[in-house]
Design an enzyme around this catalytic site. Structure first.
Site, PDB file in Angstrom:
ATOM      1  N   GLU A  54      88.559  59.116  15.169  1.00 60.84           N
ATOM      2  CA  GLU A  54      87.829  60.379  15.299  1.00 60.84           C
ATOM      3  C   GLU A  54      86.432  60.206  15.887  1.00 60.84           C
ATOM      4  O   GLU A  54      86.006  61.011  16.711  1.00 60.84           O
ATOM      5  CB  GLU A  54      87.724  61.066  13.930  1.00 60.84           C
ATOM      6  CG  GLU A  54      89.044  61.607  13.396  1.00 60.84           C
ATOM      7  CD  GLU A  54      89.561  62.806  14.188  1.00 60.84           C
ATOM      8  OE1 GLU A  54      88.833  63.322  15.051  1.00 60.84           O
ATOM      9  OE2 GLU A  54      90.711  63.209  13.933  1.00 60.84           O
ATOM     10  N   HIS A  57      92.578  63.729  21.276  1.00 59.70           N
ATOM     11  CA  HIS A  57      93.554  62.718  20.859  1.00 59.70           C
ATOM     12  C   HIS A  57      94.570  62.324  21.941  1.00 59.70           C
ATOM     13  O   HIS A  57      94.925  61.148  22.074  1.00 59.70           O
ATOM     14  CB  HIS A  57      94.324  63.212  19.631  1.00 59.70           C
ATOM     15  CG  HIS A  57      93.516  63.193  18.370  1.00 59.70           C
ATOM     16  ND1 HIS A  57      93.178  62.030  17.725  1.00 59.70           N
ATOM     17  CD2 HIS A  57      92.974  64.214  17.638  1.00 59.70           C
ATOM     18  CE1 HIS A  57      92.469  62.315  16.636  1.00 59.70           C
ATOM     19  NE2 HIS A  57      92.322  63.633  16.561  1.00 59.70           N
ATOM     20  N   SER A  77      85.776  65.680  22.204  1.00 58.44           N
ATOM     21  CA  SER A  77      86.050  67.118  22.264  1.00 58.44           C
ATOM     22  C   SER A  77      84.869  67.943  21.754  1.00 58.44           C
ATOM     23  O   SER A  77      85.002  69.151  21.574  1.00 58.44           O
ATOM     24  CB  SER A  77      87.302  67.444  21.434  1.00 58.44           C
ATOM     25  OG  SER A  77      87.121  67.101  20.064  1.00 58.44           O
ATOM     26  N   HIS A 120      90.938  70.462  20.257  1.00 56.36           N
ATOM     27  CA  HIS A 120      90.545  69.146  19.745  1.00 56.36           C
ATOM     28  C   HIS A 120      91.679  68.142  19.900  1.00 56.36           C
ATOM     29  O   HIS A 120      91.462  66.999  20.331  1.00 56.36           O
ATOM     30  CB  HIS A 120      90.151  69.270  18.273  1.00 56.36           C
ATOM     31  CG  HIS A 120      90.027  67.961  17.559  1.00 56.36           C
ATOM     32  ND1 HIS A 120      88.921  67.155  17.669  1.00 56.36           N
ATOM     33  CD2 HIS A 120      90.891  67.297  16.731  1.00 56.36           C
ATOM     34  CE1 HIS A 120      89.092  66.072  16.934  1.00 56.36           C
ATOM     35  NE2 HIS A 120      90.276  66.128  16.364  1.00 56.36           N
TER      36      HIS A 120
END
Length: 576
Positions: free
Chosen positions: A451, A411, A470, A406
């Site tokens: 997010e 990110h 993701s 993730h």
């Protein structure tokens, strides 16, 4: 000026020892930064109330004579003693949003306040509370640090409400004289509170030890409706500690929130002993990391590489069509530099080097999902705290908590974009010194942007949120007509309920990263924090802009930068 333990001791302000897991009341569901922030606020509030009640109960058991002998080591003659009567303290001014050191209060206050009853206690009714307010407990901690701290001259303001008229002021001034205080200012006015005759503000200078005894004395006077302390000189908890240098992030990871697979039957790795042991080993590596250390190398297993390969290839297929342009550009750079390849997991050190070269961001390992305050604080220093463990192989496309896949695929590409990196840092800077309520709001903004954020691109909606990029299932849901898209407005987004067990019913769409940053800055300016901060990239230090000298220095630096920009524009305009 000696720093006060409760306001200054690193992250020991509310060093809650419990792990945030289902055995300690944490909900058994998908982990999220927002849920962590709300859970932490609840635990902090409950713990603070418990600590304050314990300290006040201890204060009830100490007589004035014992307090004086304990703090000063001398006896006050009887004719100088202040007449003591019962009084109920005003707790209205107790601050809900600041920090008090849990361990320090429980130990140092116990040393400061003797629990034995004096002979005069028999004359006191037991129904009233002679305890201390939050500021007074912090003062008690400061007094107990050392004889030098006890003898330090403290400037303070006492707000006293008189029940019996201004004549009671004389007894207050006499008490200040008894405890060798110097009155600097006295101001009174008729009170608007029913049952109170006058409100009086008295500014005094006196030693901390004597100030504490004066407070305990006045708090027992029957002629006063209430008495509150407003301290200066770094005593007040209204200026909470927060990290000011990147090295101090070492103190911002011991509140690690642990969603441990061996505690929740719904976790994919619950029945896998090998996986649980692997998670613990990698977590210990992260716990041992300190600022300045190289990021530890993890030898990933074939199973972990297989899991990475499955997710990587899926993202590789979906990103060209559904990811924003900034993500696609950085993703391609990572592939060109052979960091993103399907046959091995990238190491955090090589990813950190890549980010530092592009935007000045760097990484440090984390054993799990940090509390919201600690995680957001790291962003202020352009540091992203990243996990190194891999999700369970039986659930490659979903994980109940962030894992390294993730972090890497969601990110890292956008942290390599200058505009997005700046937006992330500004969220972090806004969190420093913020109240618990504001941390919840900042976490919610982070949730719906970093997010699960969407943005517009050539009339189409694209994804930039790490949780979308993701997790292909939610990505396809977010860009479909099964959900609602709303324009990003921080004030509205910050209070929007979120969904942590299913796909989001609502997503916020930004016009661009620059537009999102501009709206965010205007919203942050309305927050209650009474100071402004900036990050100095040369020293890796956060500076509080609370003096004219600091502002003048900043203006000079900005003038120099503006001069360079002006010269560059003039040179570009010159004809060839």
């Amino acid at each position: 000026m000696m720093a006060v333990a409760a306001a200054q001791k690193n992250r020991e302000m509310f060093a809650i020892k419990k792990s945030y897991s289902i055995e300690n009341g944490y909900p058994s569901r998908r982990r999220s930064l927002v849920d962590d922030a709300r859970f932490e606020s609840l635990v902090v509030k409950q713990t603070k109330q418990t600590v304050l009640e314990e300290a006040r109960n201890k204060a009830n058991d100490a007589s004035l004579e014992e307090c004086i002998q304990q703090a000063k080591g001398e006896h006050v003659p009887a004719e100088q003693n202040v007449e003591l009567q019962d009084e109920q303290p005003n707790l209205e001014m107790a601050v809900e949003d600041e920090y008090v050191a849990v361990e320090d209060i429980e130990t140092e206050t116990a040393n400061e306040i003797n629990a034995e009853q004096s002979t005069g206690d028999d004359e006191r009714p037991t129904k009233n509370d002679y305890g201390l307010t939050e500021d007074e407990i912090v003062l008690a901690n400061a007094v107990s640090e050392s004889p030098e701290a006890e003898a330090t001259i403290q400037s303070a303001a006492l707000v006293v409400r008189l029940k019996e008229g201004i004549s009671s002021l004389g007894r207050i001034l006499k008490a200040i004289e008894t405890f060798h205080g110097s009155v600097q200012h006295v101001e009174s006015r008729q009170s608007r509170i029913e049952g109170v005759d006058h409100d009086v503000l008295v500014k005094v200078d006196m030693t901390r030890g004597n100030l504490l005894q004066l407070i305990r004395s006045l708090r027992q006077s029957g002629s006063l409706s209430s008495m509150n302390l407003l301290t200066e000189n770094n005593i007040s908890v209204k200026a909470p500690w927060f990290p000011k240098h990147a090295s101090e992030l070492d103190n911002c990871n011991h509140l690690m929130t642990k969603y441990e697979p061996d505690l929740d039957m719904n976790h994919p790795g619950f029945a896998d002993k090998v996986y649980r042991q692997r998670r613990k080993e990698i977590a210990e590596i992260a716990f041992a990391f300190k600022y300045g250390d190289p990021i530890p190398h993890i030898n990933y297993t074939e199973v972990e590489v297989k899991t990475w390969r499955s997710v990587f290839r899926t993202v590789q297929d979906l990103a060209p069509k559904h990811a924003c342009a900034e993500y696609r550009v950085a993703f391609q750079k990572l592939q060109d530099e052979q960091i993103f390849v399907d046959h091995r997991l990238p190491q955090l050190q090589e990813m950190s080097d890549f980010l530092r070269k592009n935007t000045g961001f760097s990484l440090r390992p984390a054993a799990g999902l940090l509390t919201a305050r600690d995680f957001l604080a790291s962003l202020a220093f352009r540091i992203f705290q990243s996990t190194q463990y891999v999700r369970h192989v039986n659930s490659p496309y979903h994980t109940p908590e962030p894992d390294t896949i993730h972090e890497l695929l969601g990110h890292m590409p956008l942290l390599a974009d200058p505009s997005f990196a700046q937006f992330s840092q500004e969220i972090g800077l806004a969190s420093l010194g913020a109240s618990d309520e504001e941390i919840e709001k900042l976490s919610t903004v982070y949730w719906f942007t970093v997010e699960f954020g969407l943005c517009k691109e050539h009339g189409q909606v694209k994804a930039y949120g790490a949780g979308l990029l993701s997790a292909y299932g939610e990505l396809l849901h977010a860009i479909s007509d099964k959900c609602e898209h709303r324009a990003f407005e921080p004030a509205v987004t910050a209070v929007q309920p979120y969904q942590d067990q299913e796909y989001q019913p609502i997503y916020y769409v930004a016009e661009s990263f620059e537009d999102a940053k501009d709206k965010f800055r205007r919203w942050v300016s309305t927050m209650s924090r009474p100071f402004e901060v900036r990050f100095n990239p040369h020293t890796e230090r956060v500076e509080i802009l609370d003096s004219v000298d600091k502002l003048e220095t900043l203006v000079q630096q900005m003038n120099t930068e503006i001069l360079h920009l002006t010269n560059a524009i003039q040179k570009l305009r010159r004809p060839f």
